[in-house]
Scaffold this active site. Sequence first.
Site, PDB file in Angstrom:
ATOM      1  N   HIS A 191      37.255  45.704  28.766  1.00  0.00           N
ATOM      2  CA  HIS A 191      36.789  46.892  29.483  1.00  0.00           C
ATOM      3  C   HIS A 191      37.863  47.959  29.376  1.00  0.00           C
ATOM      4  O   HIS A 191      39.007  47.749  29.778  1.00  0.00           O
ATOM      5  CB  HIS A 191      36.491  46.551  30.948  1.00  0.00           C
ATOM      6  CG  HIS A 191      35.290  45.677  31.115  1.00  0.00           C
ATOM      7  ND1 HIS A 191      35.203  44.670  32.052  1.00  0.00           N
ATOM      8  CD2 HIS A 191      34.104  45.674  30.438  1.00  0.00           C
ATOM      9  CE1 HIS A 191      34.014  44.092  31.952  1.00  0.00           C
ATOM     10  NE2 HIS A 191      33.330  44.680  30.979  1.00  0.00           N
ATOM     11  N   ALA A 192      37.450  49.097  28.846  1.00  0.00           N
ATOM     12  CA  ALA A 192      38.413  50.095  28.381  1.00  0.00           C
ATOM     13  C   ALA A 192      39.365  50.586  29.462  1.00  0.00           C
ATOM     14  O   ALA A 192      40.547  50.770  29.237  1.00  0.00           O
ATOM     15  CB  ALA A 192      37.652  51.270  27.784  1.00  0.00           C
ATOM     16  N   ASN A 265      31.571  42.704  27.701  1.00  0.00           N
ATOM     17  CA  ASN A 265      31.590  41.418  28.405  1.00  0.00           C
ATOM     18  C   ASN A 265      30.256  41.081  29.061  1.00  0.00           C
ATOM     19  O   ASN A 265      30.192  40.332  30.022  1.00  0.00           O
ATOM     20  CB  ASN A 265      32.717  41.373  29.436  1.00  0.00           C
ATOM     21  CG  ASN A 265      33.192  39.937  29.675  1.00  0.00           C
ATOM     22  OD1 ASN A 265      33.117  39.093  28.772  1.00  0.00           O
ATOM     23  ND2 ASN A 265      33.653  39.644  30.883  1.00  0.00           N
ATOM     24  N   ARG A 266      29.200  41.629  28.514  1.00  0.00           N
ATOM     25  CA  ARG A 266      27.836  41.190  28.825  1.00  0.00           C
ATOM     26  C   ARG A 266      27.062  40.953  27.521  1.00  0.00           C
ATOM     27  O   ARG A 266      25.865  40.728  27.550  1.00  0.00           O
ATOM     28  CB  ARG A 266      27.084  42.252  29.652  1.00  0.00           C
ATOM     29  CG  ARG A 266      27.708  42.563  31.003  1.00  0.00           C
ATOM     30  CD  ARG A 266      27.679  41.380  31.964  1.00  0.00           C
ATOM     31  NE  ARG A 266      28.243  41.726  33.259  1.00  0.00           N
ATOM     32  CZ  ARG A 266      29.552  41.702  33.544  1.00  0.00           C
ATOM     33  NH1 ARG A 266      30.433  41.296  32.628  1.00  0.00           N
ATOM     34  NH2 ARG A 266      29.986  42.051  34.736  1.00  0.00           N
ATOM     35  N   HIS A 317      41.198  40.933  32.656  1.00  0.00           N
ATOM     36  CA  HIS A 317      40.539  42.120  33.219  1.00  0.00           C
ATOM     37  C   HIS A 317      41.298  42.591  34.461  1.00  0.00           C
ATOM     38  O   HIS A 317      42.257  41.975  34.895  1.00  0.00           O
ATOM     39  CB  HIS A 317      39.101  41.767  33.627  1.00  0.00           C
ATOM     40  CG  HIS A 317      38.192  41.491  32.477  1.00  0.00           C
ATOM     41  ND1 HIS A 317      37.236  42.379  32.050  1.00  0.00           N
ATOM     42  CD2 HIS A 317      38.101  40.427  31.634  1.00  0.00           C
ATOM     43  CE1 HIS A 317      36.586  41.879  31.014  1.00  0.00           C
ATOM     44  NE2 HIS A 317      37.096  40.683  30.735  1.00  0.00           N
ATOM     45  N   TYR A 369      30.046  36.556  41.665  1.00  0.00           N
ATOM     46  CA  TYR A 369      28.638  36.889  41.560  1.00  0.00           C
ATOM     47  C   TYR A 369      28.255  36.634  40.110  1.00  0.00           C
ATOM     48  O   TYR A 369      29.127  36.575  39.253  1.00  0.00           O
ATOM     49  CB  TYR A 369      28.398  38.356  41.948  1.00  0.00           C
ATOM     50  CG  TYR A 369      26.987  38.569  42.420  1.00  0.00           C
ATOM     51  CD1 TYR A 369      26.568  37.993  43.624  1.00  0.00           C
ATOM     52  CD2 TYR A 369      26.077  39.280  41.663  1.00  0.00           C
ATOM     53  CE1 TYR A 369      25.275  38.144  44.049  1.00  0.00           C
ATOM     54  CE2 TYR A 369      24.772  39.439  42.099  1.00  0.00           C
ATOM     55  CZ  TYR A 369      24.376  38.863  43.289  1.00  0.00           C
ATOM     56  OH  TYR A 369      23.096  39.003  43.701  1.00  0.00           O
ATOM     57  N   GLU A 391      41.239  38.491  36.758  1.00  0.00           N
ATOM     58  CA  GLU A 391      41.165  39.842  37.289  1.00  0.00           C
ATOM     59  C   GLU A 391      42.544  40.114  37.883  1.00  0.00           C
ATOM     60  O   GLU A 391      42.948  39.489  38.856  1.00  0.00           O
ATOM     61  CB  GLU A 391      40.083  39.961  38.369  1.00  0.00           C
ATOM     62  CG  GLU A 391      38.652  39.716  37.855  1.00  0.00           C
ATOM     63  CD  GLU A 391      38.119  40.829  36.977  1.00  0.00           C
ATOM     64  OE1 GLU A 391      38.776  41.886  36.890  1.00  0.00           O
ATOM     65  OE2 GLU A 391      37.057  40.642  36.356  1.00  0.00           O
TER      66      GLU A 391
HETATM   67 ZN    ZN Z   1      36.699  43.974  33.220  1.00  0.00          ZN
END
Ligand code: ZN
Length: 600
Positions: A191-192, A265-266, A317, A369, A391
């Site tokens: 994720h940028a 990431n999906r 992330h 989630y 994370e």
């Molecule tokens: Zn991310």
Amino acid sequence: MPGRGRFLSIVALTLGAFGLFSFAEGPARGQETRARFDDYEIVRITARSMEDIEDIEKSGGNILNCVHGPGPMDVLVSPNERRALSRRGFRMETVNRHVQSMVDVQYASSEAVVAGGDPFDDFFLAYHPYGDAETVGSIVWYMNELVTRYPSLASFINVGTTVEGRSILGLRITSDVLSEKPGVFYFSAEHAREWVTPPVTLFFANHLLENYGIDSGVTETVDNVEFFLVPVMNVDGYIYTWTTNRFWRKNRRHNGGTSFGVDLNRNWSQGWGGPGSSGSTTSDIYRGPSPFSEAETQAMRDFFIDHPNIRAQLDIHSFSQLILWPFGSSNTLPEDQDVYQEVGSGMRAEIFAVHGRTYIEGPTYSTIYPASGVSTDWTYDELGILSFAYECRDANTGQGLSGFDLPADQIIPQGEEMVPALMYLANSNWVRQATPPPSVAAAGSRYLEIHPAAGFSSISLRITSPDYPCLDKYVTEDGFLDSTPTVQSSSSWGTMYVGDEAILPETTYFVEADYGVSGTSTSVMVTTGKLADVAAEFGLINFSDVSTMVDCFRGEAGELPLAWCDISPLVPNRVVNFEDISVAINMFRGLPSPYGPPCP
Ligand SMILES: [Zn+2]
């Protein structure tokens, strides 16, 4: 207010209402094209359901949490969006009402470091653009510095090409680069906008390199593990966060119209299309038109497949201080849940021990989630790779409440607390002690071939046979072979030549492969082939015949065709020499040898 900046701010407001920020796709370089967020705020909203999440997106709010789900979400809003959310009944707590200042400080920090200090030594004091090898202070420049400073340990890898045609670059770090070892793949900035994550990966790379040969733990690990480190997976998106929009998350695929970007990431195939992803191109969790539709996920997929020695991966992330594992797409626990729990808690403890930061660990689905189409689900389910997602700092509950807004002065503590966790994973039993059986075969040519299973750098052997009690002494670790036999690594995997089969009578052998790392043995039954051929052709059936053969190897016998005598392919492997052969023969005959007592 400068006219141009204001114009862009208005564009942001307008497009933001549709959940996207699509600025001119033309020459996006230099800060003059950057979106401004002068009137924006980051607010914290407690979402109670996925419907709340959708409502927040519909109102134009940009959810900054990596994982979107019920719970406290940090949301970037314009004044209009804030009002829209308020009308929908959301209660908001302002986290940051100086968004543009935060963004300005982050952009400026890199330039300040380059201008005022040593761009290498001070690298982790600031965030940095992607750049290239020539752009001092950039991420690629830093990687190039590492490769230049540590040429025997570090080299560049190119995972593949992005949708805009850029290379996804990374580092391979290991000693004795020709040997194959268990591998780990740590990557970040899928994720940028999650800017703290590339420094984490590079901080770790630098830790390995600068401590090799100094710290025994680092040295041992770098000797026995092959590290693949990719600081920026989503290169186009990351560059876009520097040129155009600090808050961009997805890649830069053109979805048609004014819509850009797929949430990489999906986009992985396991569970693709499931809960926690969106089919709407404007959503920040848009999964793409099909599994692996994106150049970036295709490149990563192929890299994993092409490197079967990779046994663990970590997809880094930010933010929320979490250690997550499969599955994200369903509430099913992984088959190796016990391993995940053990390694996950171990990493959590390692992180806590450094600066007292509390991370929470667990399967993605139940801990946060649902999130479907994520890398960890695919690498685990498809390839059996132990797969985690971190994370990083900060959090918006519990400790460290600054959420998305992580000041650059936290990069170093973030790196410091990650290092022992990343080492822990690389040294986990899963990576270091796995014992798939070696592939052992009598090749029917000159030697017994032993192919250590993928992921092992060294192997010692003990060969026994029920027919030859003394054989146990003859090829043990301390015996006939060098104490640590050399793995030949000229091809993709090593072929270990255990010895000239001419001195191994044809029978059944048990080969115990004692891996340098694990100490765990695996017994494999093999039979040799060559001697049978020789025996059939020349009537070599006993030890004295073998000795005739050794004489032949020495060029003395003259009774056998020269082709049988050529052992030159063995010599580079340092496993067999004439002296070893005659010692072995003597041991078979019950005579003393320097390698052990004579046979009874
Ligand atoms: Zn991310």
